[in-house]
Design a protein around this motif. Structure first.
Motif, PDB file in Angstrom:
ATOM      1  N   ARG A 119      -8.946  -7.528   5.015  1.00  0.00           N
ATOM      2  CA  ARG A 119      -9.857  -6.377   4.931  1.00  0.00           C
ATOM      3  C   ARG A 119      -9.548  -5.350   6.021  1.00  0.00           C
ATOM      4  N   ASN A 120      -9.366  -5.835   7.253  1.00  0.00           N
ATOM      5  CA  ASN A 120      -9.124  -4.912   8.361  1.00  0.00           C
ATOM      6  C   ASN A 120      -7.739  -4.274   8.283  1.00  0.00           C
ATOM      7  N   ALA A 121      -6.761  -5.018   7.757  1.00  0.00           N
ATOM      8  CA  ALA A 121      -5.426  -4.436   7.568  1.00  0.00           C
ATOM      9  C   ALA A 121      -5.483  -3.330   6.513  1.00  0.00           C
ATOM     10  N   THR A 122      -6.260  -3.562   5.458  1.00  0.00           N
ATOM     11  CA  THR A 122      -6.423  -2.538   4.413  1.00  0.00           C
ATOM     12  C   THR A 122      -7.070  -1.286   4.997  1.00  0.00           C
ATOM     13  N   GLY A 123      -8.133  -1.495   5.773  1.00  0.00           N
ATOM     14  CA  GLY A 123      -8.808  -0.352   6.403  1.00  0.00           C
ATOM     15  C   GLY A 123      -7.889   0.411   7.340  1.00  0.00           C
ATOM     16  N   THR A 124      -7.022  -0.299   8.040  1.00  0.00           N
ATOM     17  CA  THR A 124      -6.088   0.357   8.959  1.00  0.00           C
ATOM     18  C   THR A 124      -5.057   1.177   8.201  1.00  0.00           C
ATOM     19  N   LEU A 125      -4.555   0.636   7.097  1.00  0.00           N
ATOM     20  CA  LEU A 125      -3.602   1.394   6.276  1.00  0.00           C
ATOM     21  C   LEU A 125      -4.257   2.655   5.716  1.00  0.00           C
ATOM     22  N   ILE A 126      -5.522   2.547   5.352  1.00  0.00           N
ATOM     23  CA  ILE A 126      -6.251   3.739   4.891  1.00  0.00           C
ATOM     24  C   ILE A 126      -6.301   4.772   6.018  1.00  0.00           C
ATOM     25  N   GLY A 127      -6.524   4.288   7.242  1.00  0.00           N
ATOM     26  CA  GLY A 127      -6.560   5.189   8.397  1.00  0.00           C
ATOM     27  C   GLY A 127      -5.224   5.851   8.658  1.00  0.00           C
ATOM     28  N   ILE A 128      -4.128   5.139   8.427  1.00  0.00           N
ATOM     29  CA  ILE A 128      -2.788   5.735   8.612  1.00  0.00           C
ATOM     30  C   ILE A 128      -2.588   6.856   7.613  1.00  0.00           C
ATOM     31  N   GLY A 129      -3.099   6.643   6.398  1.00  0.00           N
ATOM     32  CA  GLY A 129      -3.144   7.738   5.435  1.00  0.00           C
ATOM     33  C   GLY A 129      -1.839   8.026   4.721  1.00  0.00           C
ATOM     34  N   GLU A 130      -1.555   9.308   4.565  1.00  0.00           N
ATOM     35  CA  GLU A 130      -0.465   9.785   3.713  1.00  0.00           C
ATOM     36  C   GLU A 130       0.880   9.134   4.039  1.00  0.00           C
ATOM     37  N   SER A 131       1.149   8.894   5.324  1.00  0.00           N
ATOM     38  CA  SER A 131       2.456   8.335   5.690  1.00  0.00           C
ATOM     39  C   SER A 131       2.617   6.889   5.230  1.00  0.00           C
ATOM     40  N   ALA A 132       1.516   6.253   4.817  1.00  0.00           N
ATOM     41  CA  ALA A 132       1.597   4.871   4.323  1.00  0.00           C
ATOM     42  C   ALA A 132       1.696   4.813   2.804  1.00  0.00           C
ATOM     43  N   VAL A 133       1.551   5.948   2.133  1.00  0.00           N
ATOM     44  CA  VAL A 133       1.430   5.954   0.666  1.00  0.00           C
ATOM     45  C   VAL A 133       2.653   5.347  -0.022  1.00  0.00           C
ATOM     46  N   ASN A 134       3.860   5.789   0.341  1.00  0.00           N
ATOM     47  CA  ASN A 134       5.054   5.288  -0.353  1.00  0.00           C
ATOM     48  C   ASN A 134       5.196   3.775  -0.215  1.00  0.00           C
ATOM     49  N   SER A 135       4.920   3.265   0.971  1.00  0.00           N
ATOM     50  CA  SER A 135       5.011   1.810   1.177  1.00  0.00           C
ATOM     51  C   SER A 135       3.948   1.080   0.363  1.00  0.00           C
ATOM     52  N   LEU A 136       2.764   1.672   0.268  1.00  0.00           N
ATOM     53  CA  LEU A 136       1.693   1.052  -0.512  1.00  0.00           C
ATOM     54  C   LEU A 136       2.011   1.079  -2.008  1.00  0.00           C
ATOM     55  N   ILE A 137       2.648   2.144  -2.463  1.00  0.00           N
ATOM     56  CA  ILE A 137       3.057   2.211  -3.871  1.00  0.00           C
ATOM     57  C   ILE A 137       4.062   1.097  -4.175  1.00  0.00           C
ATOM     58  N   GLU A 138       4.995   0.903  -3.249  1.00  0.00           N
ATOM     59  CA  GLU A 138       5.952  -0.202  -3.418  1.00  0.00           C
ATOM     60  C   GLU A 138       5.230  -1.548  -3.421  1.00  0.00           C
ATOM     61  N   ALA A 139       4.175  -1.633  -2.602  1.00  0.00           N
ATOM     62  CA  ALA A 139       3.426  -2.887  -2.501  1.00  0.00           C
ATOM     63  C   ALA A 139       2.714  -3.248  -3.804  1.00  0.00           C
ATOM     64  N   LEU A 140       2.494  -2.264  -4.678  1.00  0.00           N
ATOM     65  CA  LEU A 140       1.884  -2.560  -5.981  1.00  0.00           C
ATOM     66  C   LEU A 140       2.801  -3.420  -6.857  1.00  0.00           C
ATOM     67  N   GLN A 141       4.077  -3.521  -6.446  1.00  0.00           N
ATOM     68  CA  GLN A 141       5.038  -4.341  -7.187  1.00  0.00           C
ATOM     69  C   GLN A 141       5.314  -5.665  -6.478  1.00  0.00           C
ATOM     70  N   ALA A 142       4.618  -5.907  -5.378  1.00  0.00           N
ATOM     71  CA  ALA A 142       4.875  -7.115  -4.589  1.00  0.00           C
ATOM     72  C   ALA A 142       4.556  -8.371  -5.391  1.00  0.00           C
ATOM     73  N   PRO A 143       5.284  -9.458  -5.138  1.00  0.00           N
ATOM     74  CA  PRO A 143       4.990 -10.694  -5.874  1.00  0.00           C
ATOM     75  C   PRO A 143       3.645 -11.319  -5.492  1.00  0.00           C
ATOM     76  N   GLU A 144       3.161 -10.996  -4.275  1.00  0.00           N
ATOM     77  CA  GLU A 144       1.912 -11.591  -3.799  1.00  0.00           C
ATOM     78  C   GLU A 144       0.709 -10.816  -4.359  1.00  0.00           C
ATOM     79  N   VAL A 145      -0.175 -11.543  -5.018  1.00  0.00           N
ATOM     80  CA  VAL A 145      -1.332 -10.926  -5.666  1.00  0.00           C
ATOM     81  C   VAL A 145      -2.214 -10.181  -4.667  1.00  0.00           C
ATOM     82  N   GLU A 146      -2.497 -10.797  -3.495  1.00  0.00           N
ATOM     83  CA  GLU A 146      -3.387 -10.162  -2.528  1.00  0.00           C
ATOM     84  C   GLU A 146      -2.809  -8.846  -2.013  1.00  0.00           C
ATOM     85  N   VAL A 147      -1.496  -8.780  -1.893  1.00  0.00           N
ATOM     86  CA  VAL A 147      -0.862  -7.529  -1.457  1.00  0.00           C
ATOM     87  C   VAL A 147      -1.123  -6.442  -2.490  1.00  0.00           C
TER      88      VAL A 147
END
Length: 457
Positions: free
Chosen positions: A261-289
């Motif tokens: 939960r706190n890692a998610t909130g921190t990534l939200i705080g990082i904002g736009e510069s985290a977007v591309n990595s988060l988009i890639e994370a939508l393809q991650a094999p791990e469900v929680e990611v």
């Protein structure tokens, strides 16, 4: 020289300043005492010129300056003496300067610290002894001087200072540890648990200054459920920005739900510069990611995430699908989602996940296209649709643009009375349809419908 010394008493401050400057250029020993007295002149410019002049005279002035430092009751004179000694590094002045570290005036203590730092190696042992002084200000001033002279000798005292009873010492020690580098990371991580706000803030700031090496230790703090602890770590990671993004995405699969939960909130705080990595994370094999990446993308609200989120609505995992559907309805994405409304309607019709369909209905209700109105009517007339989603469809149809679409289409309107009169239908669905009919502009309820409407009410 003597006429200039006499001019130091002139009532005009500008004249006194010029006299002090001239005496500094001449650098005569005869001017030492008069210039020291000028250190307490009422005019700051005169005091500064006198200090500069004494610095020009140099080593021969040290003995007199030490006497002033030890014996004078004037804080201005003591302050001036320490300021001059900063510019005349002399081993003779070490002990008097150590003593001056406990002067009640902060500026004198600071001047003494800087002066000891300029003296160098000869001051190290006396400074190490000063670390045992009962006065916390003396201890910390000694650490600051050691940082200048022998940083490697200051590491242990600084780390120990993080346990000092005086929070001001802990606070300043945390800030100073930024200069030490990676060796200070673990003690600073511990300081994030300090009971004092300022100590925690300074520790977090120091970790940011240390940089990328502090990222993983900071992430480990995110497992704390205490907001006073994890929020400072989160703010530090946000400041580290891109350097923290990939490790934070890895933390989205942490077995600890608080960490995720706190890692998610921190990534939200990082904002736009985290977007591309988060988009890639939508393809991650791990469900929680994938689940947490969808949440973060919705909160960041970048239009770049819309297409990947639409794809994620069809993920094999129900949690990913639902989080993606919620994200698409997040107001932070603005109206850009409307450009993909036709795709969302198609998913609404085909999805086998009733929760996803419910979230999609709530997302689409904001948009005025008539094909969305039709899709909502279809949901109402689909017997296999859940009652909750049919309520959502009714609610969506109450938006003014959908009411207008209904009023403009006799074909669509005809389906509503039929549904309202089906006695085997859910009572609240029928009631909702009656209310919907009564809201549509330009329509009326016939007598049979009115009687049933009254019975339902």
């Amino acid at each position: 020289v003597h006429p200039l010394i006499h001019v130091l008493q002139n009532p005009d401050a500008g004249v006194r300043r010029n006299a002090a400057w001239a005496l500094g250029e001449i650098a005569s020993e005869a001017a030492i005492d008069p210039l020291i007295m000028a250190l307490q002149d009422s005019d700051l410019g005169v005091r500064n010129r006198a200090a500069w002049a004494l610095g020009r005279i140099g080593e021969v002035a040290v003995h007199t300056l030490i006497t002033v430092l030890q014996d004078s009751d004037s804080s201005l004179l003591r302050n001036g003496a320490t300021a001059v000694l900063e510019h005349i590094p002399s081993e003779t002045a070490v002990d008097p300067l150590i003593e001056a570290l406990q002067d009640p005036y902060l500026s004198i203590r600071r001047n003494s610290t800087r002066a000891l730092g300029r003296i160098g190696e000869a001051a190290v042992n006396p400074l190490l002894e000063a670390l045992q002084n009962s006065d916390s200000e003396v201890r910390f001033s000694a650490i600051q001087a050691l940082l200048v002279i022998a940083p490697e000798r200051a590491i242990t005292p600084l780390i120990e200072a993080l346990q000092d009873q005086d929070y001001r010492i802990r606070m300043n020690a945390a800030a100073a540890l930024a200069e030490i580098g990676e060796i200070a990371i673990n003690p600073l991580i511990s300081a994030l648990h300090d009971q004092n706000d300022w100590v925690r803030v300074n520790a977090a700031t120091a970790l940011v200054e240390i940089g990328e090496a502090a990222v993983n230790p900071l992430i480990s703090v995110l497992q704390s459920s205490d907001p006073e602890i994890y929020e400072n770590a989160s703010r530090a990671l946000i400041k580290l920005g891109e350097a923290a993004t990939e490790p934070l995405i890895e933390a989205l699969q942490d077995p600890n739900s608080i960490s995720r939960r706190n890692a998610t909130g921190t990534l939200i705080g990082i904002g736009e510069s985290a977007v591309n990595s988060l988009i890639e994370a939508l393809q991650a094999p791990e469900v929680e990611v994938r689940r947490n990446a969808a949440i973060a993308l919705g909160e960041i609200g970048s239009e770049l995430a819309i297409k990947p989120l639409i794809k994620a609505v069809q993920d094999p995992d129900s949690g990913v699908r639902r989080n993606a559907a919620i994200a698409l309805g997040n107001n932070k994405l603005g109206t850009a989602v409307e450009d993909f409304a036709d795709v969302l309607v198609e998913i609404l019709q085909e999805s086998e996940d009733p929760v996803v369909r419910g979230f999609l209905i709530q997302t689409l209700q904001k948009y005025p296209e008539s094909f969305i109105t039709i899709a909502f009517i279809n949901r109402l007339n689909t017997s296999t649709e859940t009652t909750v989603n049919r309520y959502y469809a009714i609610n969506g149809l109450t938006y003014q643009h959908h009411l207008q679409n209904l009023a403009n289409s006799s074909t669509l309107l005809e389906t509503l009375p039929i549904l309202a009169h089906q006695e085997e239908e859910d009572l609240l669905v029928r009631y909702g349809v009656f209310l919907l009919l009564s809201s549509i502009k330009g329509t009326s309820i016939n007598s049979k419908m009115e009687s049933q409407y009254e019975i339902i009410v």
